[in-house]
Design a protein around this motif. Sequence first.
Motif, short mmCIF file in Angstrom:
data_model
loop_
_atom_site.label_atom_id
_atom_site.label_comp_id
_atom_site.label_asym_id
_atom_site.label_seq_id
_atom_site.Cartn_x
_atom_site.Cartn_y
_atom_site.Cartn_z
N UNK A 68 0.81 -1.22 0.00
CA UNK A 68 0.00 0.00 0.00
C UNK A 68 0.84 1.26 0.00
N UNK A 69 2.06 1.20 -0.55
CA UNK A 69 2.87 2.42 -0.62
C UNK A 69 2.20 3.46 -1.50
N UNK A 70 2.46 4.72 -1.18
CA UNK A 70 1.93 5.80 -2.01
C UNK A 70 2.57 5.73 -3.39
N UNK A 71 1.79 6.03 -4.40
CA UNK A 71 2.18 5.70 -5.77
C UNK A 71 3.46 6.37 -6.27
N UNK A 72 3.84 7.57 -5.82
CA UNK A 72 5.11 8.13 -6.29
C UNK A 72 6.35 7.39 -5.76
N UNK A 73 6.15 6.50 -4.80
CA UNK A 73 7.28 5.83 -4.17
C UNK A 73 8.18 5.17 -5.20
N UNK A 74 7.60 4.32 -6.04
CA UNK A 74 8.38 3.62 -7.06
C UNK A 74 8.26 4.33 -8.39
N UNK A 75 9.31 4.99 -8.77
CA UNK A 75 9.32 5.75 -10.02
C UNK A 75 9.81 7.17 -9.81
N UNK A 76 9.25 7.84 -8.79
CA UNK A 76 9.68 9.19 -8.48
C UNK A 76 10.82 9.19 -7.46
N UNK A 77 10.68 8.37 -6.41
CA UNK A 77 11.71 8.32 -5.36
C UNK A 77 12.69 7.20 -5.62
N UNK A 78 12.19 5.98 -5.76
CA UNK A 78 13.05 4.82 -5.99
C UNK A 78 13.01 4.43 -7.47
N UNK A 79 14.11 3.87 -7.92
CA UNK A 79 14.22 3.44 -9.31
C UNK A 79 14.67 1.99 -9.37
N UNK A 80 14.33 1.30 -10.47
CA UNK A 80 14.84 -0.06 -10.69
C UNK A 80 16.13 0.01 -11.49
N UNK A 81 16.67 -1.14 -11.82
CA UNK A 81 17.89 -1.19 -12.63
C UNK A 81 17.60 -0.86 -14.10
N UNK A 82 16.45 -1.32 -14.58
CA UNK A 82 16.03 -1.08 -15.97
C UNK A 82 14.55 -0.70 -15.97
N UNK A 92 14.32 -3.17 -22.75
CA UNK A 92 14.32 -2.40 -21.51
C UNK A 92 15.38 -1.30 -21.54
N UNK A 93 15.05 -0.18 -20.93
CA UNK A 93 15.92 1.00 -20.92
C UNK A 93 16.77 1.00 -19.66
N UNK A 94 18.10 1.13 -19.78
CA UNK A 94 18.96 1.11 -18.60
C UNK A 94 18.74 2.33 -17.70
N UNK A 95 18.61 2.08 -16.42
CA UNK A 95 18.50 3.17 -15.44
C UNK A 95 19.68 3.08 -14.47
N UNK A 96 19.52 2.39 -13.35
CA UNK A 96 20.62 2.30 -12.38
C UNK A 96 21.67 1.28 -12.78
N UNK A 97 21.39 0.49 -13.79
CA UNK A 97 22.38 -0.46 -14.32
C UNK A 97 22.64 -0.13 -15.79
#
Length: 568
Positions: A68-82, A92-97
């Motif tokens: 139930x995290x608030x929706x900006x959590x993943x994408x605005x605050x935290x990022x994935x590798x791709x 897939x587009x590289x982000x943190x990797x």
Amino acid sequence: MWDILTRRGRRPRAVVAAAAALTLVVAGCSGDGGSKANGGDKAANSSITIFNGSTGTIVEQWNPFIPNFLQPTNGLIYEPLYYYNFASTADPQPLLATAYAWDAAGKVLTITTRDGVTWSDGQPFSAKDVAYTFELIRKTPAINATGLKLVSSVAKDDKTAVLTFEKPSFTDEASVIGNTPIVAQHVWEKITDPTKSINPNPVGTGPYKLKTFSAQSYVMEKNATYWQQGKPKIQNVRYIALATADAASAALTAGQVDWMSSFLPGLDQLIKNQKNLTYVNTPALTTSIFTCASADLGCKGPQTDTAVRQAIYWALNRDQLNKLAGGGFAETASPTMLLPERDKAWIADPANLTTPGGPDVAKANQLLDVAGWAKGGDGIRAKGGEKLSLTIQTVTGWSDYISLNDAMTQQLKEIGIELKPTQVAWQEWNNNQVQGKFQLSLDSIGLGASTNPYSTYLKYSSTTTAKVGEAAGLSGNYARYKNAKVDAAVAVAAGTNDETVQKQQYTVIQQEIVKDLPYIPIYVNSMLTEFSTANATGWPTNDNKYALPATWKQWDNGIVLSTIEPAK
């Protein structure tokens, strides 16, 4: 780890409300985070307002491992590798990797991390944070939402993380690199219980960070140290709650909201004279009748008969259902549960590419006749003293689904099936599906972490279900479907990254599920997203779907807000 392009992430179903009915819970939309910039430098004062479905009181939760995290959590605050874009078939587009590679056995994944990334508190990001994130998941089963079978997670150096799995895990690739929020070791190692913390001061690598929070609204501000130079260009992003979802259309036309994702009947007419308003439709979820299918696992009722499920499939007038409930925005589904246009290469038999638009009442009747379901004096069929009467549940307030049930009640009556719709609270509806305590349930099949069909077909594996009364697995085979051929094919597909082999196994799966229909597809539900260009431009369009634009879609929300620019 949590995929909200699923039933858990369904968007609000707003109905058209008069402007006078608009009641914003937040008082006004001005100042730092309001819709209007107050002079000065455009970028420095730029802001937009988002309605992502929140009604009433907003509960603070920034823990990316809690559903139930608030929706900006993943994408605005935290990022994935791709980043995976569900709206396209692009790589897939590289982000943190910047690179990754499997060993030949598919048990060891080596990840190369990006240079020059810092956390929003100024600390440097490295492969040690990646290794720590997956080790945290390995040691804490409650946050291992996709059931990754990790043996270890280590950092060889500041740029290289190595993940080792118990078994071949090629098909977990997208979950690992594209659907796992990477967290900061120096922050999370101080958190005593990652399953309970609300993470009130989140530190991430994403384009935004938390500025202010209240129970009525919260504001995200630009992360000045974001690793993608020049992004984002919008300074403040305010998320608001509305008193009710019915106020959504009024908020949009009144200029109180810049971005929202709501089903609005008569949308074209609603925005006809609004020069700043536009929308895009990106259907991705297959609205379906979920059936409790297996008598062996404790399901009870006529829907456990394959012939009944087949008859329902053929009796539906999907064109009419789209007109009555889908607003004409829904698209044609496939009995394979894949998307006909995007996933055509994965669908083995052209005959299974799409569902029929109109009904085949004669075929539906024949199926029931052969199966021994005979019509009684009241027109409703029965067999062995059991009436062909079925209860279908949906969530109170889901107006388009309620309309679907009303229309299907009439359509199925023509072939002697009595459909009895019932409306329940979301929690009861969800628990019924998880526990298997239903006959029919109206829901949607969500997409997995990538466009590979594996995660969709995992929902048909008996390894992700349980007996009625017990909770089904995380991947959600809520139909309690059990088919040895499907189980074997899913297992083979999981152990290879050879798409030729995977396609062979998916062919087997498709043959079985099209015949058995534990999930009966209706249509690919609309995913309407509305934008205002008064304060920002560069939103996704039908011609440029650089991200899936739903406000509630994790990861994509960060891509969209990193791309848009202040209006000139």
